[in-house]
Design a protein around this motif. Structure first.
Motif, PDB file in Angstrom:
ATOM      1  N   ASP A  29     -16.661   6.786  -4.995  1.00 26.05           N
ATOM      2  CA  ASP A  29     -16.036   7.379  -3.818  1.00 26.05           C
ATOM      3  C   ASP A  29     -14.809   8.158  -4.272  1.00 26.05           C
ATOM      4  O   ASP A  29     -13.972   7.627  -5.006  1.00 26.05           O
ATOM      5  CB  ASP A  29     -15.589   6.282  -2.846  1.00 26.05           C
ATOM      6  CG  ASP A  29     -16.760   5.552  -2.226  1.00 26.05           C
ATOM      7  OD1 ASP A  29     -17.366   6.110  -1.292  1.00 26.05           O
ATOM      8  OD2 ASP A  29     -17.066   4.432  -2.671  1.00 26.05           O
ATOM      9  N   HIS A  59     -14.470  11.837   0.537  1.00 28.07           N
ATOM     10  CA  HIS A  59     -13.898  11.455   1.830  1.00 28.07           C
ATOM     11  C   HIS A  59     -12.678  12.319   2.109  1.00 28.07           C
ATOM     12  O   HIS A  59     -11.867  12.568   1.212  1.00 28.07           O
ATOM     13  CB  HIS A  59     -13.492   9.987   1.820  1.00 28.07           C
ATOM     14  CG  HIS A  59     -14.601   9.062   1.438  1.00 28.07           C
ATOM     15  ND1 HIS A  59     -15.537   8.606   2.332  1.00 28.07           N
ATOM     16  CD2 HIS A  59     -14.937   8.540   0.221  1.00 28.07           C
ATOM     17  CE1 HIS A  59     -16.393   7.819   1.702  1.00 28.07           C
ATOM     18  NE2 HIS A  59     -16.055   7.765   0.415  1.00 28.07           N
ATOM     19  N   PHE A  65     -12.432   7.134   4.322  1.00 27.04           N
ATOM     20  CA  PHE A  65     -13.045   6.257   3.324  1.00 27.04           C
ATOM     21  C   PHE A  65     -13.185   4.840   3.863  1.00 27.04           C
ATOM     22  O   PHE A  65     -14.239   4.209   3.746  1.00 27.04           O
ATOM     23  CB  PHE A  65     -12.207   6.267   2.038  1.00 27.04           C
ATOM     24  CG  PHE A  65     -12.452   5.083   1.162  1.00 27.04           C
ATOM     25  CD1 PHE A  65     -13.643   4.954   0.462  1.00 27.04           C
ATOM     26  CD2 PHE A  65     -11.502   4.079   1.055  1.00 27.04           C
ATOM     27  CE1 PHE A  65     -13.884   3.838  -0.332  1.00 27.04           C
ATOM     28  CE2 PHE A  65     -11.727   2.976   0.258  1.00 27.04           C
ATOM     29  CZ  PHE A  65     -12.923   2.851  -0.433  1.00 27.04           C
TER      30      PHE A  65
END
Length: 151
Positions: A29, A59, A65
């Motif tokens: 991520d 994100h 996120f």
């Protein structure tokens, strides 16, 4: 298990973490803003063709996120951590969070993390490179949880 990078600043570090994710089957991520253009060729150069073998989610910010990880434990790696990564008990669905290279994460982000973990270092040095920290942390977490890939 996932690795999350909070506002990473150096394309080469992100590329190395993407390669790490590809090799161990770990989702990455990326929490924006990042300190470089995503199409920066240095990311691809460092990640090489491994970038095609890793699942990446970008994100728009930390709150965006957080909405993607409900119920998952957020484990912040920080030099200010109170417990060693080698004494901490990882879980298979943990999200391993790493802050930006120059400043880590703000206290508002650290405050919502479920744990603050450190990688033990000699007292006379400050910190490890982001990609090196991620590799050590992920290796220990996967070892503890029995999630290392088979050779």
């Amino acid at each position: 298990m996932r690795i999350a990078l909070y506002e990473p600043e150096i394309a080469g570090n992100v590329g190395a973490v993407l390669r790490l994710g590809a090799c161990f089957g770990t989702h990455i991520d990326l929490i924006e803003p990042m300190g470089f253009a995503w199409d920066d060729r240095r990311v691809r150069r460092t990640a090489m063709d491994y970038i095609d073998h890793v699942e990446i989610t970008r994100h728009a910010g930390f709150e965006a996120f957080r909405q993607t990880a409900p119920g998952q434990r957020l484990v912040l790696f920080t030099t200010k951590g109170s417990v060693s990564a080698y004494d901490f008990e990882f879980r298979p669905d943990d999200v391993l969070l790493f802050g930006k290279e120059s400043a880590g994460v703000p206290e508002s982000v650290a405050a919502v993390c479920d744990a603050r973990v450190r990688i033990p270092l000699r007292a006379e040095v400050r910190s490890l490179n982001l990609a090196t920290s991620a590799a050590l942390a992920l290796g220990e977490a996967l070892r503890q949880t029995g999630m290392l890939p088979e050779a």
